[in-house]
Write a protein that holds these residues in place. Structure first.
Motif, PDB file in Angstrom:
ATOM      1  N   VAL A   1       0.891  -1.380  -0.006  1.00 26.85           N
ATOM      2  CA  VAL A   1       0.085  -0.139  -0.091  1.00 26.85           C
ATOM      3  C   VAL A   1       0.947   1.068  -0.038  1.00 26.85           C
ATOM      4  CG1 VAL A   1      -1.526   1.277   1.317  1.00 26.85           C
ATOM      5  CG2 VAL A   1      -1.926  -1.379   1.193  1.00 26.85           C
ATOM      6  N   ILE A   2       2.142   1.212   0.703  1.00 31.10           N
ATOM      7  CA  ILE A   2       2.858   2.367   0.669  1.00 31.10           C
ATOM      8  C   ILE A   2       4.194   2.320  -0.178  1.00 31.10           C
ATOM      9  CG2 ILE A   2       3.995   3.762   2.257  1.00 31.10           C
ATOM     10  CD1 ILE A   2       2.041   3.241   4.498  1.00 31.10           C
ATOM     11  N   GLY A   3       4.775   1.182   0.248  1.00 33.81           N
ATOM     12  CA  GLY A   3       6.348   1.224  -0.438  1.00 33.81           C
ATOM     13  C   GLY A   3       6.304   1.204  -1.807  1.00 33.81           C
ATOM     14  N   LEU A   4       5.483   0.366  -2.424  1.00 28.76           N
ATOM     15  CA  LEU A   4       5.506   0.001  -4.076  1.00 28.76           C
ATOM     16  C   LEU A   4       4.811   1.231  -4.835  1.00 28.76           C
ATOM     17  CD1 LEU A   4       4.329  -3.774  -4.594  1.00 28.76           C
ATOM     18  CD2 LEU A   4       6.538  -2.740  -4.723  1.00 28.76           C
ATOM     19  N   PRO A   5       3.626   1.770  -4.292  1.00 24.52           N
ATOM     20  CA  PRO A   5       3.198   3.125  -4.788  1.00 24.52           C
ATOM     21  C   PRO A   5       4.169   4.123  -4.949  1.00 24.52           C
ATOM     22  CG  PRO A   5       1.538   2.315  -3.579  1.00 24.52           C
ATOM     23  CD  PRO A   5       2.635   1.451  -3.387  1.00 24.52           C
ATOM     24  N   PHE A   6       4.979   4.078  -3.587  1.00 21.21           N
ATOM     25  CA  PHE A   6       5.906   5.442  -3.537  1.00 21.21           C
ATOM     26  C   PHE A   6       6.935   5.289  -4.548  1.00 21.21           C
ATOM     27  CE2 PHE A   6       9.416   7.517  -1.320  1.00 21.21           C
ATOM     28  CZ  PHE A   6       8.748   8.793  -0.939  1.00 21.21           C
ATOM     29  N   ALA A   7       7.565   3.869  -4.658  1.00 20.50           N
ATOM     30  CA  ALA A   7       8.626   3.701  -5.682  1.00 20.50           C
ATOM     31  C   ALA A   7       8.046   3.909  -7.128  1.00 20.50           C
ATOM     32  CB  ALA A   7       9.318   2.288  -5.536  1.00 20.50           C
ATOM     33  N   LEU A   8       7.020   3.628  -7.394  1.00 13.70           N
ATOM     34  CA  LEU A   8       6.397   4.008  -8.653  1.00 13.70           C
ATOM     35  C   LEU A   8       6.242   5.452  -8.850  1.00 13.70           C
ATOM     36  CD1 LEU A   8       4.994   3.087 -11.170  1.00 13.70           C
ATOM     37  CD2 LEU A   8       2.928   3.033 -10.185  1.00 13.70           C
ATOM     38  N   GLY A   9       5.928   6.051  -7.771  1.00 12.90           N
ATOM     39  CA  GLY A   9       5.971   7.831  -8.002  1.00 12.90           C
ATOM     40  C   GLY A   9       7.526   8.389  -8.177  1.00 12.90           C
TER      41      GLY A   9
END
Length: 364
Positions: A130-138
């Motif tokens: 929920v946090i790590g992967l979307p943040f990395a995508l951003g």
């Protein structure tokens, strides 16, 4: 449009999550669940201006209901927009606090929510998903945009450098070739003026010398424009306008062409760009008369219309076949472009009997 779709997607995902995920219902009645899902969608739509409301709503909803779609979207925007490492660290630290608070609430509520939020393995999985992967995508999206912007800036810089080099080359060619030959014309005209005993020839030589000196002054300004990084500041002399038209006609008359000027309508001030363009129309037309129809009678008409300025230059057939002067053939082409840039029209045509017409209409 894409933020409308984002808001709809967040709402559509939030409602089933609130109704129950992995056997852990939120306990909210359906109207309240619909309201929360709608608020999450509205916050996602508002992220086009600011994503902080989405992050705040996502944090609160994740703590109490384990509602992950708003926080997932907010984490992507955080990775994309937070440029400073300190800001990114603060956001990730806040998310860690949110995960800790969610674990405490899950332990307090017990049951399936405790299993999802308080079990270390599940909590870590949700935090990464929920946090790590979307943040990395951003972060990846921002890096890609920065690389693209850097490539565009480098391309613009290379184009500007190439233009500057070409301008410098043109300036050198004009200085070494054109300016040198015009200077020779001025010198020979001065020598002829001094040595000849014919008064008419002396006046003609003086006129040629004066025109040559004006050409050198104009050429100096053009060279300054080509060499200066700020062309507008390089022009030292004011550009000619309609007020200088009589002097231009007098020069043609002194060279033996019968030129008659007629003004129609009430004369008024026009915009400088319009006046300069009208002057260039007459100048180019007279230049062509000198080249191709020497000694031909020429009529110049300036019409002041309420909505436009019209200029016509019409010459009759030459008394004898002219020898003709060399030309590049681009004069009328460049003149048409100059007129059309102001929203005007240029008409050029040969007339019955051997004459030629150059007519321009420029909005004023």
């Amino acid at each position: 449009m894409r933020f409308v779709l984002l808001g709809a997607a967040v709402s559509a995902l939030s409602l089933p999550v609130l109704q129950g995920q992995a056997g852990a219902p939120s306990g909210l009645p359906l109207p309240a669940a619909v309201a929360v899902a709608a608020a999450a969608g509205a916050a996602a739509w508002w992220a086009r201006r600011s994503w902080w409301p989405l992050a705040a709503l996502g944090a609160a909803a994740y703590v109490w209901f384990l509602l992950w779609p708003p926080l997932l979207a907010a984490s992507y925007f955080a990775g994309r927009d937070l440029a400073k490492g300190r800001d990114s660290a603060a956001y990730l630290g806040g998310c860690a606090a949110v995960c800790g608070a969610s674990a405490l609430v899950g332990a307090w509520r017990a049951g399936p929510q405790e299993m999802l939020a308080a079990t270390p393995g599940n909590a870590l999985f949700l935090a990464v998903a929920v946090i790590g992967l979307p943040f990395a995508l951003g972060l990846w999206t921002r890096a890609r945009h920065e690389v693209r912007r850097r490539a565009e800036r480098e391309q613009v810089m290379r184009a500007e450098q190439a233009r500057a080099q070409e301008r410098a080359r043109i300036a050198r060619e004009m200085h070494d070739v054109v300016a040198h030959r015009v200077s020779l014309i001025v010198l020979h005209a001065g020598a002829l003026e001094v040595r000849t005993a014919d008064e008419a020839a002396a006046r003609a030589a003086a006129l040629i010398g004066g025109i040559g000196r004006e050409a050198l002054a104009d050429l100096r300004d053009v060279l300054g424009v080509l060499r200066s990084p700020e062309p507008a500041a390089a022009v030292s002399a004011p550009l000619p306008t309609l007020g200088d038209l009589d002097r231009l006609l007098d020069q043609s008359r002194a060279l033996g062409i019968e030129v008659v000027r007629r003004d129609e309508g009430e004369a008024r001030a026009v915009e400088p760009a319009v006046g300069r363009t009208a002057y260039r129309v007459v100048q180019e037309a007279l230049t062509n008369v000198h080249k191709h129809a020497a000694d031909a009678r020429t009529d110049v008409r300036v019409r002041y219309r309420p909505e436009a300025l019209e200029v016509e230059v019409r010459n009759g057939p030459p008394p004898a076949a002219p020898a003709g002067l060399p030309g590049a053939g681009w004069g009328l082409v460049g003149l048409r472009e100059r007129v059309e840039l102001l929203g005007g029209t240029l008409r050029t045509c040969a007339e019955d009997g051997g004459g030629f017409l150059v007519a321009a209409r420029i909005p004023a």
